[in-house]
Structures are given as structure tokens and as C-alpha cells.
Design a protein around this motif. Structure first.
Motif, PDB file in Angstrom:
ATOM      1  N   THR A 204       0.666  -1.096   0.162  1.00  0.00           N
ATOM      2  CA  THR A 204      -0.012   0.075   0.068  1.00  0.00           C
ATOM      3  C   THR A 204       0.929   1.336   0.070  1.00  0.00           C
ATOM      4  OG1 THR A 204      -0.239  -0.003   2.428  1.00  0.00           O
ATOM      5  CG2 THR A 204      -1.986  -1.064   1.370  1.00  0.00           C
ATOM      6  N   ASP A 319       0.886  -3.246   8.050  1.00  0.00           N
ATOM      7  CA  ASP A 319      -0.256  -2.841   7.474  1.00  0.00           C
ATOM      8  C   ASP A 319      -0.011  -2.300   6.086  1.00  0.00           C
ATOM      9  OD1 ASP A 319       0.921  -0.447   8.222  1.00  0.00           O
ATOM     10  OD2 ASP A 319      -0.495   0.229   9.551  1.00  0.00           O
ATOM     11  N   ALA A 322      -1.646  -5.748   1.413  1.00  0.00           N
ATOM     12  CA  ALA A 322      -2.773  -5.950   0.986  1.00  0.00           C
ATOM     13  C   ALA A 322      -3.004  -7.143   0.046  1.00  0.00           C
ATOM     14  CB  ALA A 322      -3.421  -4.335   0.155  1.00  0.00           C
ATOM     15  N   THR A 324      -5.661  -8.432  -2.896  1.00  0.00           N
ATOM     16  CA  THR A 324      -6.946  -8.425  -3.730  1.00  0.00           C
ATOM     17  C   THR A 324      -6.771  -9.376  -5.039  1.00  0.00           C
ATOM     18  OG1 THR A 324      -5.686  -6.798  -4.977  1.00  0.00           O
ATOM     19  CG2 THR A 324      -7.247  -5.927  -3.218  1.00  0.00           C
TER      20      THR A 324
END
Length: 446
Positions: A204, A319, A322, A324
Motif C-alpha cells: 500500500t 499494514d 494488501a 486483492t
């Protein structure tokens, strides 16, 4: 291995570990990794070092299912078993989680001695087939269902069909998808543990909005490098499968068993995407280890891989990580193979009951695999709360259930070579697909 244990009925084991399986949503975010990528079916020489033989004088052919008697005994598991795994191939997370689970089962069963052998993943199936074929090998092993159809048809695995209803009921709650994927010619040959499919890992801090379509990917790589695995010996034919769906192609005709890759241009178009991706600035890797290294170093902003990498990547990036779905295309959604990892009981073992009960006890520790290694449980009552694991669970839902048809055995090598030729030699995708399809049908007698 001598049969030195006191048999406990499977019903007893169900009662004994029901509390362990009763947990629901995970409360701890993954801190470690998961399995190596499924093999491509290429033959690899067995690794050095062998475990103790499973038994001498084992019956030939496929073993009958272990006892499912209804004795009320809840006696702890006692005796000696050997289990093989290959989790060391993908980093420390899965291996650490597996060892923690084994230790918990042993603590609950002081009379149980478990010998664990970590086998290099590229050697796992060949090593098992070589040793089990001569009456040796482990009592059980855990792995993806890559070689399940071949090993089941060779009579190397125990028929567990009588356990289907038990596995789908409380406390195991194994999904019908997982049971189906571990069923060959109408018989169940594994105890499903988790489900796997590949999806897009992204950073990210480098790629705030992950690309969703193949067109998006070709645009994104001009400013943020992305990676795909293509190598024939690195699982290229496995990783490519999802892109077949993106372009509306498929490999097998479900009715005839013939290769369907030339029925339209979808499969060839998916191979062409690799060259378009490379030309646009994308990076193609021969294996996922190199892609993972570049991803962690920040050389690339994303790559397609499976949940076996979740633990290590989450630990390193926190964090900033990610997950997807892979790229959709003109033909539809990205449809990677969705397949289970599971426990396979060696038909040559004299300890099939104990091995089966050990596998069930390990299912009672599944929360550890989910929390610590990002496994997506085959148990439908265990719902991951971590966003990375949940992302893979979503991709599994839209994945292509991995076929167990015998004809798929001749897909891996032929199409792995076709993919490599297109990438490395710049050959025509349509020609390569036609050649691979013809070779696959010839090998299958179609």
C-alpha cells in the motif's frame, strides 16, 4: 512401524477435540507464512534421507477406510507415527505453526510419539510415491492435492470415503468444495485442512489502489513494477490458470476429457498477456522465491502468489500489505485453481487408524494455522478476521475448483513448456497452445 497404540474410536476423537474445533472467528492477525506453491507435476528425484518404513507386509492396492466404530472410549492416542510436511520450503511461518500444532496434540496425548520430517517441497510427492510404492514412507503426510489423483489411482492412499459425513459435520464442518476436490473417481482420499488460491499481494505504500483488470495492470506497470511467475519448473502452469478465466479460456472439456484450450482464443490470449505485460515494464519470474525477495525489498509493488506467503509478508510489511483478486479481463474474472491442502494416509501403513485420528486431532488445532500462517480453513465455521487471510478467502470463493480428472496429469509439463517458450523465446502463443493441446491429448489417448 509397529502397531503399538491403543485404538480410540473416531467418535471418541470427535468428542475429545470438539472443544478445540469449536472456536469461531480468529482474533489474532497472522504473524507468519503458509505452504509452498503447488507442484507442476514434473518428476523430481527423491530427496536424501528416508523416514522409517510405514510397514512390512501391507496389503496391495488402496486401503479400506479406517475404523469408524462407535465405542464410547475416549482413550488418548498412543503409539508411534511418522508424518511428512514441506512447510520449510516457504519460510518459517507455516513450519512454526505446524510444529506448534503437533506439540499441542502430543501434550494432550502423552503416549503419542510423532516423528516429523520436513521434506523439500519439490521432492515431496516423488519421494512419497517411491517409498510408499515399496511399502515404506510415512504413516501420513500433509500437502496440496497436486498429486492426489495419481497417487489415489496407484493405490498409495487410504480410501476415506466412509468419513465424508463425519468430516462435514460438527466439529469439523469441512466444506463440500474441499471434499469434492479431494475426491477421485467417487472416493475420498484425503482429510481436507485448508483451501488455497493465488491472488495479488501489493504494497500500500507503493500502490495505494491495486489494479483490477488486465488493462489496469498494463497501465500500472509503467510507474509501479508488478510481477508474475511463469517458469515451467516454478509452477508457471499453475499460476497461469487464473488468467485463462480472465480471457474466457479453459483447458479441459468436462465431458470428453479432451484438451479444450484451442476451442477459442482465451488460453492463447492469456499467454500473449504475459508478453504484453513484460513489454509494458512488468517483471516475469521463474519462481515465486525471487518475486518475494523483490517485493520485500521494494523493487516491485505487487505480485501474484498464494497464502503460503502470508505469514512472512505480514510480519515484514504489517499494514502496508494488501491482498486483492488477480486481474479480470475481457473474458471474465480471474479464476485461479482453488484446491485444498490435506492429510493423506499412506495405504501401506499399519497405523492407518492412529494416523487418521492424529489428522483429526490436528484439525482441532486449525486456529493456529489460520492465525499464525494465514491458512484459509476448510472448516466453514472458522472465519478469518485478518484482512489478508480474508482477501484470499474471497479469491477462493471465485476460484476454479481444481479438477481431479486423470487427463490433467498431462497438462502441467506440456503447458508449462508452452508458457516458458512464449516468454523466453518469443514464440507465437497460438502455435504453442495448439502444440501443447495436441501433445496433451496424445498422451491421454484422446
Amino acid at each position: 512401524m509397529k502397531q503399538q497404540y491403543r485404538l480410540a474410536s473416531l467418535v471418541g476423537v470427535v468428542a475429545m477435540i470438539a472443544a478445540a474445533c469449536g472456536g469461531g472467528t480468529a482474533t489474532t492477525a497472522p504473524t507468519t507464512a503458509a505452504t509452498s506453491a503447488p507442484t507442476t507435476g514434473a518428476s523430481v528425484a527423491p530427496s536424501e534421507g528416508a523416514s522409517a518404513p510405514a510397514s512390512a507386509g501391507a496389503s496391495e492396492g488402496t486401503s479400506a477406510a479406517p475404523s469408524t466404530g462407535t465405542a464410547a472410549s475416549m482413550a488418548p492416542l498412543t503409539g508411534d507415527i511418522t508424518v511428512w510436511e514441506a512447510y520449510g520450503a516457504s519460510g518459517s511461518a507455516e513450519k512454526d505453526a505446524f510444529d506448534t500444532m503437533v506439540a499441542a496434540v502430543k501434550t494432550a496425548n502423552p503416549g503419542l510419539n510423532v516423528t516429523v520430517l520436513d521434506v523439500p517441497f519439490n521432492n515431496l510427492f516423488t519421494k512419497f510415491e517411491t517409498e510408499a510404492g515399496s511399502g515404506g514412507g510415512p504413516d501420513l503426510y500433509i500437502a496440496p492435492n497436486d498429486s492426489l489423483p495419481k497417487e489415489a489411482r496407484a493405490g498409495l492412499l487410504t480410501d476415506l470415503s466412509s468419513m465424508s459425513a463425519t468430516l462435514m459435520a460438527d466439529p469439523y464442518n469441512i466444506s463440500q468444495t474441499a471434499i469434492t476436490a479431494d475426491t477421485v473417481d467417487g472416493k475420498l482420499y484425503a482429510i481436507p485442512e485448508s483451501m488455497k488460491a493465488v491472488a495479488l499481494f501489493s504494497r500500500t505504500d507503493m500502490l495505494p489502489t491495486p489494479p483490477a483488470s488486465t488493462d489496469d495492470w498494463l497501465t500500472a506497470v509503467k510507474t509501479n513494477k508488478l510481477g508474475l511467475v511463469y517458469g515451467a519448473n516454478g509452477g508457471g502452469a499453475y499460476y497461469q490458470w487464473g488468467l485463462y478465466g480472465s480471457y474466457g479460456g479453459k483447458i479441459l472439456d468436462e465431458t470428453t476429457g479432451k484438451c479444450a484450450a484451442t476451442a477459442n482464443t482465451g488460453v492463447a490470449d492469456s499467454l500473449k498477456f504475459l508478453t504484453d505485460f513484460k513489454n509494458a515494464g512488468g517483471i516475469l519470474y521463474k519462481n515465486d522465491t525471487d518475486a518475494k525477495t523483490d517485493f520485500l525489498s521494494g523493487k516491485i509493488a505487487g505480485f501474484v502468489d498464494g497464502p503460503w506467503q502470508t505469514g512472512d509478508l505480514s510480519k515484514a510489511l504489517g499494514d502496508k500489505l494488501a491482498v486483492t483478486p488477480g486481474p479480470s479481463g475481457a473474458g471474465g474474472a480471474f479464476q485461479p485453481m482453488a484446491a485444498p491442502d490435506g492429510f493423506y494416509i499412506n495405504a501401506s501403513s499399519q497405523n492407518t487408524d492412529l494416523a487418521t485420528q492424529f489428522a483429526l486431532a490436528m484439525l482441532g488445532q486449525e486456529q493456529t494455522f489460520m492465525d499464525k500462517a494465514g491458512h484459509i480453513p476448510a472448516n466453514t465455521k472458522l472465519v478469518p478476521s485478518d484482512p489478508i487471510t480474508a482477501g484470499f478467502a474471497k479469491q477462493v470463493e471465485t476460484g476454479f475448483a481444481r479438477p481431479t480428472a486423470k487427463e490433467l496429469d498431462n497438462y502441467w509439463g506440456n503447458f508449462g513448456n508452452a508458457i516458458a517458450a512464449v516468454v523466453e523465446k518469443g514464440t507465437d502463443p497460438t502455435t504453442e497452445v495448439a502444440t501443447a493441446c495436441a501433445a496433451m491429448d496424445k498422451a491421454n489417448g484422446k
